[in-house]
Design a protein around this motif. Structure first.
Motif, PDB file in Angstrom:
ATOM      1  N   ILE A  21       0.782  -1.122  -0.102  1.00 33.43           N
ATOM      2  CA  ILE A  21       0.080  -0.027  -0.136  1.00 33.43           C
ATOM      3  C   ILE A  21       0.887   1.350   0.112  1.00 33.43           C
ATOM      4  CG2 ILE A  21      -1.557   1.350   1.254  1.00 33.43           C
ATOM      5  CD1 ILE A  21      -2.945  -0.620  -0.165  1.00 33.43           C
ATOM      6  N   GLY A  22       1.902   1.210   0.582  1.00 31.40           N
ATOM      7  CA  GLY A  22       2.897   2.414   0.669  1.00 31.40           C
ATOM      8  C   GLY A  22       3.489   2.606  -0.620  1.00 31.40           C
ATOM      9  N   VAL A  23       3.967   1.576  -1.135  1.00 28.93           N
ATOM     10  CA  VAL A  23       4.300   1.699  -2.641  1.00 28.93           C
ATOM     11  C   VAL A  23       3.299   2.096  -3.447  1.00 28.93           C
ATOM     12  CG1 VAL A  23       5.270   0.409  -4.440  1.00 28.93           C
ATOM     13  CG2 VAL A  23       6.246   0.170  -2.235  1.00 28.93           C
ATOM     14  N   LEU A  24       2.195   1.685  -3.455  1.00 19.32           N
ATOM     15  CA  LEU A  24       0.859   2.146  -4.227  1.00 19.32           C
ATOM     16  C   LEU A  24       0.708   3.691  -4.212  1.00 19.32           C
ATOM     17  CD1 LEU A  24      -1.392   1.123  -6.285  1.00 19.32           C
ATOM     18  CD2 LEU A  24      -2.529   0.918  -3.940  1.00 19.32           C
ATOM     19  N   THR A  25       0.675   4.133  -2.992  1.00 19.36           N
ATOM     20  CA  THR A  25       0.246   5.528  -2.673  1.00 19.36           C
ATOM     21  C   THR A  25       1.505   6.139  -3.065  1.00 19.36           C
ATOM     22  OG1 THR A  25       0.780   5.141  -0.430  1.00 19.36           O
ATOM     23  CG2 THR A  25      -1.423   5.124  -1.335  1.00 19.36           C
ATOM     24  N   ALA A  52     -13.960   9.010  -6.794  1.00 17.16           N
ATOM     25  CA  ALA A  52     -13.218   8.343  -7.917  1.00 17.16           C
ATOM     26  C   ALA A  52     -11.668   8.069  -7.482  1.00 17.16           C
ATOM     27  CB  ALA A  52     -13.134   9.393  -9.028  1.00 17.16           C
ATOM     28  N   ARG A  53     -11.183   8.742  -6.799  1.00 16.93           N
ATOM     29  CA  ARG A  53      -9.801   8.540  -6.444  1.00 16.93           C
ATOM     30  C   ARG A  53      -9.785   7.061  -5.585  1.00 16.93           C
ATOM     31  NH1 ARG A  53      -7.173  12.331  -2.273  1.00 16.93           N
ATOM     32  NH2 ARG A  53      -7.563  13.938  -3.814  1.00 16.93           N
ATOM     33  N   VAL A  54     -10.596   6.860  -4.692  1.00 18.27           N
ATOM     34  CA  VAL A  54     -10.836   5.686  -3.916  1.00 18.27           C
ATOM     35  C   VAL A  54     -10.963   4.584  -4.920  1.00 18.27           C
ATOM     36  CG1 VAL A  54     -11.777   4.364  -2.210  1.00 18.27           C
ATOM     37  CG2 VAL A  54     -11.246   6.830  -1.832  1.00 18.27           C
ATOM     38  N   VAL A  55     -11.568   4.548  -5.889  1.00 21.43           N
ATOM     39  CA  VAL A  55     -12.052   3.563  -6.892  1.00 21.43           C
ATOM     40  C   VAL A  55     -10.732   3.160  -7.745  1.00 21.43           C
ATOM     41  CG1 VAL A  55     -13.501   2.936  -8.935  1.00 21.43           C
ATOM     42  CG2 VAL A  55     -14.500   4.079  -7.115  1.00 21.43           C
ATOM     43  N   VAL A  56      -9.916   4.317  -8.008  1.00 30.19           N
ATOM     44  CA  VAL A  56      -8.607   4.096  -8.911  1.00 30.19           C
ATOM     45  C   VAL A  56      -7.736   3.254  -7.793  1.00 30.19           C
ATOM     46  CG1 VAL A  56      -6.588   4.880  -9.920  1.00 30.19           C
ATOM     47  CG2 VAL A  56      -8.885   6.047 -10.227  1.00 30.19           C
ATOM     48  N   TYR A  57      -7.617   3.660  -6.709  1.00 33.15           N
ATOM     49  CA  TYR A  57      -6.822   2.837  -5.686  1.00 33.15           C
ATOM     50  C   TYR A  57      -7.276   1.616  -5.583  1.00 33.15           C
ATOM     51  CZ  TYR A  57      -3.785   6.878  -4.055  1.00 33.15           C
ATOM     52  OH  TYR A  57      -2.951   7.677  -4.037  1.00 33.15           O
ATOM     53  N   PHE A  58      -8.457   1.420  -5.536  1.00 32.57           N
ATOM     54  CA  PHE A  58      -9.215  -0.192  -5.165  1.00 32.57           C
ATOM     55  C   PHE A  58      -8.708  -0.768  -6.549  1.00 32.57           C
ATOM     56  CE2 PHE A  58     -12.718  -2.867  -5.510  1.00 32.57           C
ATOM     57  CZ  PHE A  58     -12.592  -3.572  -4.575  1.00 32.57           C
ATOM     58  N   THR A  59      -8.989  -0.384  -7.919  1.00 27.57           N
ATOM     59  CA  THR A  59      -8.661  -1.167  -8.968  1.00 27.57           C
ATOM     60  C   THR A  59      -7.137  -1.774  -8.925  1.00 27.57           C
ATOM     61  OG1 THR A  59     -10.321   0.085  -9.907  1.00 27.57           O
ATOM     62  CG2 THR A  59      -8.811  -0.991 -11.549  1.00 27.57           C
ATOM     63  N   LEU A  60      -6.354  -0.669  -8.552  1.00 24.81           N
ATOM     64  CA  LEU A  60      -4.900  -0.789  -8.563  1.00 24.81           C
ATOM     65  C   LEU A  60      -4.563  -1.946  -7.588  1.00 24.81           C
ATOM     66  CD1 LEU A  60      -3.353   2.573  -8.800  1.00 24.81           C
ATOM     67  CD2 LEU A  60      -3.258   0.808 -10.371  1.00 24.81           C
ATOM     68  N   ALA A  61      -5.088  -1.805  -6.214  1.00 25.89           N
ATOM     69  CA  ALA A  61      -5.153  -2.936  -5.105  1.00 25.89           C
ATOM     70  C   ALA A  61      -5.486  -4.227  -5.548  1.00 25.89           C
ATOM     71  CB  ALA A  61      -5.824  -2.361  -4.109  1.00 25.89           C
ATOM     72  N   GLU A  72     -11.499  -8.399   1.072  1.00 22.57           N
ATOM     73  CA  GLU A  72     -10.149  -8.278   1.660  1.00 22.57           C
ATOM     74  C   GLU A  72      -9.170  -7.372   1.131  1.00 22.57           C
ATOM     75  OE1 GLU A  72      -6.835  -9.597   4.111  1.00 22.57           O
ATOM     76  OE2 GLU A  72      -8.825  -9.876   4.356  1.00 22.57           O
ATOM     77  N   VAL A  73      -9.457  -7.089  -0.372  1.00 23.07           N
ATOM     78  CA  VAL A  73      -8.732  -6.011  -0.889  1.00 23.07           C
ATOM     79  C   VAL A  73      -9.077  -4.902  -0.520  1.00 23.07           C
ATOM     80  CG1 VAL A  73      -8.207  -4.913  -3.082  1.00 23.07           C
ATOM     81  CG2 VAL A  73      -8.156  -7.294  -3.184  1.00 23.07           C
ATOM     82  N   ALA A  74     -10.308  -4.601  -0.140  1.00 19.23           N
ATOM     83  CA  ALA A  74     -10.678  -3.422   0.405  1.00 19.23           C
ATOM     84  C   ALA A  74     -10.299  -3.008   1.843  1.00 19.23           C
ATOM     85  CB  ALA A  74     -12.141  -3.285   0.431  1.00 19.23           C
ATOM     86  N   ARG A  75     -10.473  -4.164   2.644  1.00 14.60           N
ATOM     87  CA  ARG A  75      -9.698  -3.967   4.132  1.00 14.60           C
ATOM     88  C   ARG A  75      -8.276  -3.745   3.947  1.00 14.60           C
ATOM     89  NH1 ARG A  75      -6.622  -6.472   7.515  1.00 14.60           N
ATOM     90  NH2 ARG A  75      -6.331  -8.240   6.287  1.00 14.60           N
ATOM     91  N   LEU A  76      -7.520  -4.292   2.997  1.00 15.59           N
ATOM     92  CA  LEU A  76      -6.074  -3.895   2.981  1.00 15.59           C
ATOM     93  C   LEU A  76      -5.753  -2.535   2.781  1.00 15.59           C
ATOM     94  CD1 LEU A  76      -4.791  -7.354   1.235  1.00 15.59           C
ATOM     95  CD2 LEU A  76      -4.258  -6.456   3.756  1.00 15.59           C
ATOM     96  N   LEU A  77      -6.620  -2.358   1.657  1.00 17.78           N
ATOM     97  CA  LEU A  77      -6.669  -0.939   1.204  1.00 17.78           C
ATOM     98  C   LEU A  77      -6.876   0.354   2.195  1.00 17.78           C
ATOM     99  CD1 LEU A  77      -6.004   0.930  -1.297  1.00 17.78           C
ATOM    100  CD2 LEU A  77      -8.369   0.779  -1.972  1.00 17.78           C
ATOM    101  N   VAL A  78      -7.950   0.051   2.765  1.00 18.75           N
ATOM    102  CA  VAL A  78      -8.527   1.159   3.993  1.00 18.75           C
ATOM    103  C   VAL A  78      -7.555   1.115   4.842  1.00 18.75           C
ATOM    104  CG1 VAL A  78     -10.323   1.719   5.245  1.00 18.75           C
ATOM    105  CG2 VAL A  78     -10.725   1.208   2.919  1.00 18.75           C
TER     106      VAL A  78
END
Length: 90
Positions: A21-25, A52-61, A72-78
């Motif tokens: 997540i750190g690398v992603l952001t 929209a920003r969260v949807v993009v991060y969710f898609t990348l995650a 699980e992806v949403a839990r990790l992302l948030v």
């Protein structure tokens, strides 16, 4: 017990999840995501539950954790975004 400045990883959570997540952001800061959304002509016209920003991060995650389910992806992302102060609220 973690030292001052260290964060203890909760049970069941892997340190690599937080690093990802750190690398992603870090690679895709919010300003870049917002610029891409604007250039694509997909700027929000109304405020929704998921900006929209969260949807993009969710898609990348979802690409990072392709073997995991949506929840699980949403839990990790948030969890990762809250840890890095990029997500405010419940």
């Amino acid at each position: 017990m973690p030292r001052v400045g260290q964060v203890k990883v909760s049970d069941g959570e892997r340190l690599t999840d937080r690093i990802a997540i750190g690398v992603l952001t870090s690679m895709f800061p919010p300003t870049l995501i917002d610029e891409v959304i604007q250039r694509a002509g997909r700027v929000e016209q109304r405020h929704r539950l998921l900006p929209a920003r969260v949807v993009v991060y969710f898609t990348l995650a979802m690409c990072l954790w392709a073997d995991e389910g949506y929840e699980e992806v949403a839990r990790l992302l948030v969890g990762g975004l809250q840890h890095m102060a990029r997500w405010r609220g419940d």
